[in-house]
Design a protein around this motif. Structure first.
Motif, short mmCIF file in Angstrom:
data_model
loop_
_atom_site.label_atom_id
_atom_site.label_comp_id
_atom_site.label_asym_id
_atom_site.label_seq_id
_atom_site.Cartn_x
_atom_site.Cartn_y
_atom_site.Cartn_z
N SER A 193 56.72 30.28 52.47
CA SER A 193 55.84 31.19 53.10
C SER A 193 54.27 31.00 52.51
O SER A 193 54.09 30.46 51.61
CB SER A 193 56.31 32.55 52.92
OG SER A 193 55.57 33.51 53.80
N SER A 194 53.44 31.60 53.27
CA SER A 194 52.10 31.37 52.87
C SER A 194 50.95 32.11 53.58
O SER A 194 51.52 32.70 54.89
CB SER A 194 51.61 29.77 53.06
OG SER A 194 51.25 29.65 54.58
N THR A 195 49.93 32.63 53.04
CA THR A 195 48.79 32.98 53.76
C THR A 195 47.62 32.71 52.90
O THR A 195 47.67 32.44 51.97
CB THR A 195 48.90 34.56 53.44
OG1 THR A 195 48.04 35.06 54.35
CG2 THR A 195 48.77 35.26 52.24
N ILE A 196 46.51 32.54 53.68
CA ILE A 196 45.08 32.50 53.18
C ILE A 196 44.53 33.83 53.37
O ILE A 196 44.51 34.44 54.17
CB ILE A 196 44.33 31.43 53.87
CG1 ILE A 196 45.03 30.12 53.91
CG2 ILE A 196 42.82 31.49 53.38
CD1 ILE A 196 44.30 29.01 54.92
N MET A 197 43.75 34.29 52.24
CA MET A 197 43.18 35.48 52.13
C MET A 197 41.69 35.09 51.97
O MET A 197 41.36 34.01 51.07
CB MET A 197 43.54 36.27 50.75
CG MET A 197 44.97 36.85 50.88
SD MET A 197 45.30 37.67 49.29
CE MET A 197 45.51 36.55 48.14
N TRP A 198 40.90 35.65 52.78
CA TRP A 198 39.42 35.38 53.12
C TRP A 198 38.79 36.80 52.54
O TRP A 198 38.70 37.67 53.06
CB TRP A 198 39.00 35.04 54.42
CG TRP A 198 39.71 33.90 55.16
CD1 TRP A 198 41.01 34.21 55.79
CD2 TRP A 198 39.53 32.68 54.97
NE1 TRP A 198 41.42 32.96 56.19
CE2 TRP A 198 40.67 31.98 55.54
CE3 TRP A 198 38.45 31.85 54.46
CZ2 TRP A 198 40.63 30.17 55.76
CZ3 TRP A 198 38.75 30.45 54.34
CH2 TRP A 198 39.51 29.64 55.35
N LEU A 199 38.23 36.53 51.41
CA LEU A 199 37.46 37.63 50.60
C LEU A 199 36.03 37.80 50.86
O LEU A 199 35.33 36.77 50.94
CB LEU A 199 37.57 37.44 49.17
CG LEU A 199 36.72 38.40 48.13
CD1 LEU A 199 37.44 39.66 48.34
CD2 LEU A 199 36.97 37.84 46.80
N ASP A 200 35.75 38.99 51.64
CA ASP A 200 34.36 39.41 51.94
C ASP A 200 33.88 40.07 50.80
O ASP A 200 34.03 41.31 50.81
CB ASP A 200 34.18 39.80 53.34
CG ASP A 200 33.01 40.49 53.55
OD1 ASP A 200 32.21 40.39 52.98
OD2 ASP A 200 32.80 41.16 54.67
N GLU A 201 33.22 39.65 49.87
CA GLU A 201 32.73 40.35 48.73
C GLU A 201 31.68 41.23 49.03
O GLU A 201 31.47 41.98 48.33
CB GLU A 201 32.00 39.06 47.64
CG GLU A 201 33.05 38.10 47.24
CD GLU A 201 32.74 37.41 46.06
OE1 GLU A 201 31.73 37.79 45.23
OE2 GLU A 201 33.34 36.28 45.57
N ALA A 202 30.85 41.10 50.03
CA ALA A 202 29.80 42.09 50.60
C ALA A 202 30.30 43.35 50.70
O ALA A 202 29.66 44.42 50.43
CB ALA A 202 28.99 41.50 51.65
N ASN A 203 31.46 43.37 51.54
CA ASN A 203 32.34 44.49 51.95
C ASN A 203 33.44 44.89 51.20
O ASN A 203 34.01 46.04 51.55
CB ASN A 203 32.60 44.41 53.47
CG ASN A 203 31.27 44.38 54.16
OD1 ASN A 203 30.72 45.09 54.33
ND2 ASN A 203 31.00 43.15 55.15
N LYS A 204 33.87 44.28 50.00
CA LYS A 204 34.96 44.48 49.35
C LYS A 204 36.05 44.55 50.32
O LYS A 204 36.97 45.29 50.04
CB LYS A 204 34.79 45.71 48.70
CG LYS A 204 33.41 45.70 47.64
CD LYS A 204 33.71 44.56 46.47
CE LYS A 204 32.79 44.61 45.48
NZ LYS A 204 31.34 44.28 46.05
N THR A 205 36.35 43.52 51.19
CA THR A 205 37.59 43.45 52.07
C THR A 205 37.89 42.21 52.04
O THR A 205 37.53 41.01 51.63
CB THR A 205 36.99 43.69 53.44
OG1 THR A 205 36.16 42.84 53.85
CG2 THR A 205 36.57 45.14 53.81
N VAL A 206 39.33 42.03 52.49
CA VAL A 206 40.14 40.73 52.36
C VAL A 206 40.87 40.69 53.78
O VAL A 206 41.27 41.59 54.24
CB VAL A 206 41.16 40.75 51.34
CG1 VAL A 206 42.06 39.38 51.46
CG2 VAL A 206 40.48 40.63 50.17
N GLU A 207 40.67 39.55 54.44
CA GLU A 207 41.22 39.39 55.51
C GLU A 207 42.49 38.12 55.61
O GLU A 207 42.12 37.16 54.81
CB GLU A 207 40.65 38.77 56.60
CG GLU A 207 40.98 38.39 58.25
CD GLU A 207 39.97 38.26 59.09
OE1 GLU A 207 40.41 37.88 60.29
OE2 GLU A 207 38.69 38.13 58.66
N PHE A 208 43.79 38.49 55.83
CA PHE A 208 44.91 37.65 56.00
C PHE A 208 44.93 36.74 57.20
O PHE A 208 45.08 37.33 58.12
CB PHE A 208 45.97 38.16 55.66
CG PHE A 208 46.16 39.03 54.09
CD1 PHE A 208 47.19 38.48 53.25
CD2 PHE A 208 45.54 40.07 54.10
CE1 PHE A 208 47.11 39.22 51.98
CE2 PHE A 208 45.76 41.07 52.86
CZ PHE A 208 46.34 40.33 51.97
#
Length: 262
Positions: free
Chosen positions: A230-245
């Motif tokens: 299984s896998s996922t890539i987490m994209w960290l938006d440091e400006a908004n302190k959010t993460v998108e999978f």
């Protein structure tokens, strides 16, 4: 066909900057395919095979990007089974900063120009009330079937991560990151959704080369036999302190074990 400029990696970074600014004030206005992580993912996994069919236009206010359009023109798509599908229509991803809604008409007119003579589709968000009206004024109609339960639409889901349960894997499975796994992160067997979507070789490398990608946030679950299950890539938006999978996937042989939910 109207002359156009193709999308570049530098353009994607500018577009991600606009995504961060819109997310900070109105995340519900982020158009389909226009989020911080989605921009990186779509660019990375599709640049090699489809980049020559990706015209774009950027709109600025002074030195600041305030709107963009990214068209997806006809192309041949190779499926995992080796078959090839001809995509004969055009689709559009776009974003307009809410302080510059007057640019919506320019985006529409540009799209109509580069995709002239083709069946054209676009996916504005329901929150873009002004934009939806402008698309309708230019002759675009809602696809009722596509908006149904089995249609093609996206939904904004968010959760607060202040309280997160400690993940527990089935016996013998373990977490890895692409950074530590290295080439083994590609196999044996499909690495979650990446390879199941045909994302390997050059496309896999291009995903990893995007400016927003971090190998330590590309999380894998390794099965007892060494398969990346299984896998996922987490994209960290440091400006908004959010993460998108994006993407999240599990090898078919390891589904229903709760791996994607860990």
């Amino acid at each position: 066909m109207t002359a156009f400029e193709l999308l570049t990696a530098a353009d994607v970074q500018l577009m991600q900057g606009l995504a961060q600014r819109v997310t900070a004030i109105r995340p519900d206005l982020i158009s389909a395919g226009a989020s911080y992580g989605e921009l990186a993912w779509i660019w990375g996994q599709g640049r090699a095979p489809y980049g020559a069919t990706w015209p774009r236009r950027l709109w600025y206010s002074g030195d600041e990007l305030v709107a963009w359009g990214w068209a997806f023109l006809p192309r041949k798509v190779r499926r995992n089974d080796g078959s090839v599908t001809d995509v004969t229509g055009a689709s559009l991803s776009y974003q307009v900063h809410p302080d510059h809604t007057e640019l919506v008409d320019e985006v529409i007119e540009w799209y109509d120009g580069v995709a002239a003579g083709l069946e054209r589709t676009v996916l504005p968000t329901a929150a873009e009330e002004f934009a939806v009206k402008r698309w309708a004024a230019h002759g675009y109609e809602s696809d009722v079937e596509a908006l149904g339960e089995t249609g093609n639409w996206t939904q904004l889901n968010e959760r607060d991560l202040t309280v997160v349960e400690q993940p527990v894997l089935p016996a013998g499975f373990r977490f890895r990151t692409a950074e530590e796994a290295g080439p083994a992160g590609r196999g044996p067997g499909p690495c979650g959704r990446l390879e199941s979507l045909g994302v390997h070789g050059q496309s896999y490398d291009d995903v990893r080369q995007t400016a927003a990608y971090r190998g330590d946030l590309h999380v894998l679950v390794e099965a007892p036999d060494g398969t990346m299950a299984s896998s996922t890539i987490m994209w960290l938006d440091e400006a908004n302190k959010t993460v998108e999978f994006e993407p999240v996937g599990t090898h078919p042989d390891y589904r229903r074990l709760g791996l994607a939910g860990r």
